[in-house]
Design an enzyme around this catalytic site. Structure first.
Site, PDB file in Angstrom:
ATOM      1  N   HIS A  18       0.836  -1.209   0.000  1.00  0.00           N
ATOM      2  CA  HIS A  18       0.000   0.000   0.000  1.00  0.00           C
ATOM      3  C   HIS A  18       0.870   1.258   0.000  1.00  0.00           C
ATOM      4  O   HIS A  18       2.044   1.227   0.367  1.00  0.00           O
ATOM      5  CB  HIS A  18      -0.940   0.004   1.211  1.00  0.00           C
TER       6      HIS A  18
ATOM      7  N   GLU B 283      -2.014  -6.923   7.907  1.00  0.00           N
ATOM      8  CA  GLU B 283      -0.640  -6.896   8.414  1.00  0.00           C
ATOM      9  C   GLU B 283      -0.512  -7.686   9.718  1.00  0.00           C
ATOM     10  O   GLU B 283      -1.492  -7.954  10.406  1.00  0.00           O
ATOM     11  CB  GLU B 283      -0.213  -5.439   8.626  1.00  0.00           C
TER      12      GLU B 283
END
Length: 195
Positions: free
Chosen positions: A9, A79
């Site tokens: 990202h 994550e």
């Protein structure tokens, strides 16, 4: 066989300052949005047959700005849960635990929203993602939009290595690409940290 395209990202305020952002939903900065848009021409050359993303907004927004469509959120791409280290920098953690290393020492439990996760748990999630993706690569490229530490674990598991080997890969910079494929039937990292 298609390539597995791993997209980190774009930049967030926390990635800019080096803070560990696991489950906290931190938005992209203006620079992060610009980097995501800059990925679009390169990704348009690939036309993935499937796209998966972490459900966190920084990954979903990166996919959108990069021109990816029909993106399927996948909770296994979230994550690493940093537990009690969520929001802290490595330097802050090392003040309390000199010499601390995420890959060797792991995390401490946090609150109910950030209970923490062992490396083997992260690896189990990436293994599940890879099992689903391998079935699709016969039809073409597959893209995933995820996070820095998770991408490193995903890449080394692609190679068949122990999850702790993720420490050997450079941390992918925000808004970059990695390309995982095969050579003579063996898994390889064709490129890493490509802007």
């Amino acid at each position: 066989m298609g390539e597995l395209i791993v997209i980190r990202h774009g930049q967030t305020e926390w990635s800019l300052s080096g803070r560990h952002a696991g489950r906290t939903d931190v938005p992209l900065t203006a620079a992060g949005e610009a980097a995501a848009r800059a990925l679009a021409p390169r990704l348009a050359q690939h036309r993935p047959v499937a796209v998966f993303s972490s459900p966190l907004s920084r990954a979903v927004r990166t996919a959108e700005l990069a021109g990816l469509t029909d993106v399927k959120p996948d909770p296994d791409l979230v994550e690493w849960d940093y537990g009690g280290y969520e929001g802290l920098t490595t330097e802050q953690i090392q003040e309390a635990r000199p010499g601390w290393d995420l890959w060797r020492d792991g995390v401490v439990p946090g609150d109910a929203a950030h209970p923490g996760e062992r490396l083997q748990q992260v690896a189990a999630r990436t293994d599940a993602v890879l099992d689903r993706i391998r079935q699709l690569l016969g039809d073409g490229d597959v893209a995933v939009v995820a996070h820095g530490h998770l991408a490193r674990v995903l890449a080394v598991r692609w190679l068949g290595l122990a999850p702790s080997a993720g420490r050997l890969l450079g941390h992918p910079r925000p808004g970059t690409l990695g390309f995982l494929n095969t050579e003579q039937g063996q898994p390889v990292i064709a490129a890493w940290n490509v802007p």
